[in-house]
Structures are given as C-alpha cells and as structure tokens.
Enzyme design. Sequence first.
Site, PDB file in Angstrom:
ATOM      1  N   LYS A 215       0.828  -1.217   0.000  1.00 32.48           N
ATOM      2  CA  LYS A 215       0.000   0.000   0.000  1.00 32.48           C
ATOM      3  C   LYS A 215       0.863   1.267   0.000  1.00 32.48           C
ATOM      4  O   LYS A 215       0.596   2.226  -0.730  1.00 32.48           O
ATOM      5  CB  LYS A 215      -0.922  -0.035   1.229  1.00 32.48           C
TER       6      LYS A 215
ATOM      7  N   LYS B 262       0.721  11.699   5.807  1.00 33.12           N
ATOM      8  CA  LYS B 262       0.895  10.513   6.658  1.00 33.12           C
ATOM      9  C   LYS B 262       1.437   9.353   5.830  1.00 33.12           C
ATOM     10  O   LYS B 262       2.423   8.711   6.189  1.00 33.12           O
ATOM     11  CB  LYS B 262      -0.449  10.111   7.286  1.00 33.12           C
TER      12      LYS B 262
HETATM   13  P1  NAD Z   1     -11.753   9.579   7.941  1.00 34.59           P
HETATM   14  O1  NAD Z   1     -11.052  10.574   8.772  1.00 34.59           O
HETATM   15  O2  NAD Z   1     -12.849  10.017   7.030  1.00 34.59           O
HETATM   16  O3  NAD Z   1     -12.316   8.390   8.860  1.00 34.59           O
HETATM   17  C1  NAD Z   1     -11.707   7.951  10.038  1.00 34.59           C
HETATM   18  C2  NAD Z   1     -12.786   7.769  11.080  1.00 34.59           C
HETATM   19  O4  NAD Z   1     -12.176   7.268  12.266  1.00 34.59           O
HETATM   20  C3  NAD Z   1     -13.482   9.077  11.445  1.00 34.59           C
HETATM   21  O5  NAD Z   1     -14.888   8.933  11.329  1.00 34.59           O
HETATM   22  C4  NAD Z   1     -13.067   9.322  12.914  1.00 34.59           C
HETATM   23  O6  NAD Z   1     -14.067   9.954  13.674  1.00 34.59           O
HETATM   24  C5  NAD Z   1     -12.809   7.901  13.368  1.00 34.59           C
HETATM   25  N1  NAD Z   1     -11.922   7.806  14.517  1.00 34.59           N
HETATM   26  C6  NAD Z   1     -10.748   8.489  14.745  1.00 34.59           C
HETATM   27  N2  NAD Z   1     -10.201   8.102  15.905  1.00 34.59           N
HETATM   28  C7  NAD Z   1     -11.044   7.166  16.434  1.00 34.59           C
HETATM   29  C8  NAD Z   1     -11.014   6.380  17.615  1.00 34.59           C
HETATM   30  N3  NAD Z   1     -10.023   6.512  18.515  1.00 34.59           N
HETATM   31  N4  NAD Z   1     -12.023   5.511  17.836  1.00 34.59           N
HETATM   32  C9  NAD Z   1     -13.040   5.382  16.946  1.00 34.59           C
HETATM   33  N5  NAD Z   1     -13.134   6.111  15.803  1.00 34.59           N
HETATM   34  C10 NAD Z   1     -12.138   6.979  15.552  1.00 34.59           C
HETATM   35  O7  NAD Z   1     -10.602   8.842   7.091  1.00 34.59           O
HETATM   36  P2  NAD Z   1     -10.791   7.935   5.790  1.00 34.59           P
HETATM   37  O8  NAD Z   1     -10.563   8.761   4.572  1.00 34.59           O
HETATM   38  O9  NAD Z   1     -12.052   7.145   5.932  1.00 34.59           O
HETATM   39  O10 NAD Z   1      -9.513   6.980   5.927  1.00 34.59           O
HETATM   40  C11 NAD Z   1      -9.506   5.874   6.804  1.00 34.59           C
HETATM   41  C12 NAD Z   1      -8.269   5.053   6.494  1.00 34.59           C
HETATM   42  O11 NAD Z   1      -8.300   4.609   5.126  1.00 34.59           O
HETATM   43  C13 NAD Z   1      -6.957   5.876   6.630  1.00 34.59           C
HETATM   44  O12 NAD Z   1      -5.977   5.062   7.188  1.00 34.59           O
HETATM   45  C14 NAD Z   1      -6.635   6.252   5.192  1.00 34.59           C
HETATM   46  O13 NAD Z   1      -5.242   6.472   4.998  1.00 34.59           O
HETATM   47  C15 NAD Z   1      -7.141   5.050   4.441  1.00 34.59           C
HETATM   48  N6  NAD Z   1      -7.514   5.306   3.043  1.00 34.59           N
HETATM   49  C16 NAD Z   1      -8.232   6.402   2.702  1.00 34.59           C
HETATM   50  C17 NAD Z   1      -8.604   6.600   1.365  1.00 34.59           C
HETATM   51  C18 NAD Z   1      -9.403   7.797   0.935  1.00 34.59           C
HETATM   52  O14 NAD Z   1      -9.553   8.017  -0.280  1.00 34.59           O
HETATM   53  N7  NAD Z   1      -9.943   8.599   1.841  1.00 34.59           N
HETATM   54  C19 NAD Z   1      -8.238   5.664   0.394  1.00 34.59           C
HETATM   55  C20 NAD Z   1      -7.530   4.535   0.776  1.00 34.59           C
HETATM   56  C21 NAD Z   1      -7.170   4.350   2.111  1.00 34.59           C
END
Ligand code: NAD
Length: 295
Positions: free
Chosen positions: A167, A235
């Site tokens: 990744k 990140k």
């Molecule tokens: P996001 O910030 O939209 O979602 C993360 C969620 O986690 C939020 O709703 C937040 O409130 C929650 N959260 C944070 N700390 C918490 C805790 N201690 N307990 C419970 N909930 C908690 O982020 P995202 O875009 O959904 O990304 C999530 C993961 O997927 C990341 O690691 C990101 O790198 C990865 N990712 C994102 C994308 C993208 O296009 N956004 C694509 C591939 C991978």
Amino acid sequence: MKVGFIGTGNMGGPMAANILAAGNEVRVYDTNTSATETLEEAGAVRCEDLLSLASNSEIVILSLPGPPEVDAVASEALESMSAGQTLVDMSTNSPAVVKRIAMRAQTKGVGFLDAPVSGGVRGARQGTLAIMVGGDKSLYDSLEPLFGVMGANLFHVGEVGAGNVAKLVNNMLAFSVMMSNAEALVLGAKAGVDPNVLWNIVRTSSGNSMTWEGGGRAILRDRLAPMFTVDLACKDIGLATDLAREVGVDLTMIPTAERLLKDFQASGFAKEDVLATVKALEEAAGVTVRGTWDQ
Ligand code: NAD
C-alpha cells in the site's frame, strides 16, 4: 457473520454499509457520533464503547486515520477479545506497528490481518476496492468472501505487514505522480497549450497514468472536494519514507514529493484534497487550468 466496524468515516462508512447490505450483523463504533448515523438507519447497531463492540463480534475491522489511532484502539479492543476472534486493520498503517499488534493478538489467540485498501471513496461505495492483505493465508482464505463484499481486486501479499508495504509503495508512487501532473498542466497552460488538448495528448501518450486521467479530469473540471486530504497524503508518504529508512533504501524522488506535500500542509491545504494543491501552482504561475474542461 457478526462484524464490528470501528471508524466509519469516508472509507469505513461505505465499506461497513456494503458488509451490512450483504446480510451480515454489523456493530459500529466511531468517536464522531454523526459518522455512524447513516449506518444505523440502514440497520447497523451503534455501540457506545469499544468493549461491547469487540466482545460481540466474530470479526473486528478497523478503518482509522493512522498508526497512533490504530495502536490505541487495537490495544483496547484486544482487551475484550478472546481466542477464535479476528482483528483486521484496513487503515493505511506502518508495517512495524501492525506487526506489533499482530504479536499482541497472538498472545490472546486472536487472529490478525493487515488489509489496507486502494480505490478511494468511490471504490469503497461501489465495493470495488483493491485490498492487499498480510497475514496467515488460511485466515485470509476464510475471510475472502467478506473482503469480496468490499473489494474487486483482492491480494494476499505475504506475512503481516506485507499488505501495508504494498500500500505504501503504491501511494508514494501515486502522490509523487499527482504532484508532477499538476506541474505539467500548469506548465503546459502557461506555455500556451490548451490544458484540454494537453490532457488528451498525454492520455494517449507515454506520460499517461490512472492519476493523469482521473486526477487531471477532476482538476480541469474543478471538482476538487476533499476525498483524500493533504493530511492523509503526508501521513502515507511519511510512512513510506520511514519504511525506506528502516530497510536501508535511499530514495530521492519521493522525499521531494514529501517535502512539497508538507509545505502545502503547512500553508493551509491540510484539509483540502491533494489535487486542490494545483491552486497554489496556478497562483504562482499566474495561469488557470481549473474549470477549463470543455469536453
Ligand atoms: P476519515 O477521517 O474520514 O475516517 C476515520 C474515522 O475514524 C473518522 O470517522 C473518525 O471519527 C474515526 N476515529 C478516529 N479516531 C477514532 C477512535 N479513537 N475511535 C473510533 N473512531 C475513531 O478517514 P478515511 O478517509 O475514511 O480513511 C480511513 C483510512 O483509510 C486511513 O488510514 C486512510 O489512509 C485510508 N484510506 C483512505 C482513502 C481515501 O480516499 N480517503 C483511500 C484509501 C485508504
């Protein structure tokens, strides 16, 4: 299957929705209560704490911002998990951190896989993500149907941590190319070529890539709502350069893209989409490529 999903944000929300739509019993937990509302309406059960989610789920899935959040939540969840249950981290994470979590899980007899995803919010909604999994192959095989509900391209990469190595390599490549694409559009426009013509030429030439086609189109259409923020990109690329240091590989191109992204992060773009950083390039060059789409 009884599935607990922790972190129902941009990615986790639609991923959990697909698991629910496939007929599984889904419990959800997110520190931001509004992040679980749509899922509750669709039939998911919101848990008030990690303990009730972790102890009532066969599989616990994490989709959290990054290593510190995953480390803390996994530790707490593991306290109330027992032998036979499985923890799957689908966040983009550090290979070293997931290996540590896997060791803690093993002492309790809990199975662990790292399974980061690619394909963005659209792929999460459509259930077409690429999912790259590290960990025990027979555990992976047993969960393949569940991964198949979220993704269309499933890979068992190797041992725990290997999913995140794949990744991070993918993302460092994608971000450095995105940064180059924005410079290319702005340079071409400033030097007098219509960005639409340039986009079509590169699309059928050797500079083409998925990020040129999709990202370039989004820039020209000026559709730059935050789908993948500069914060998340910093990140991921930071984790990739950490990994390079850890295994002793000297990188040159990627640290340049990392510096650029960190400069954007510090200058007001942190919560904006990575592609939106083209605004700064336009301003510096005194030329506009956004909103010029005419096809
Ligand atoms: P996001 O910030 O939209 O979602 C993360 C969620 O986690 C939020 O709703 C937040 O409130 C929650 N959260 C944070 N700390 C918490 C805790 N201690 N307990 C419970 N909930 C908690 O982020 P995202 O875009 O959904 O990304 C999530 C993961 O997927 C990341 O690691 C990101 O790198 C990865 N990712 C994102 C994308 C993208 O296009 N956004 C694509 C591939 C991978």
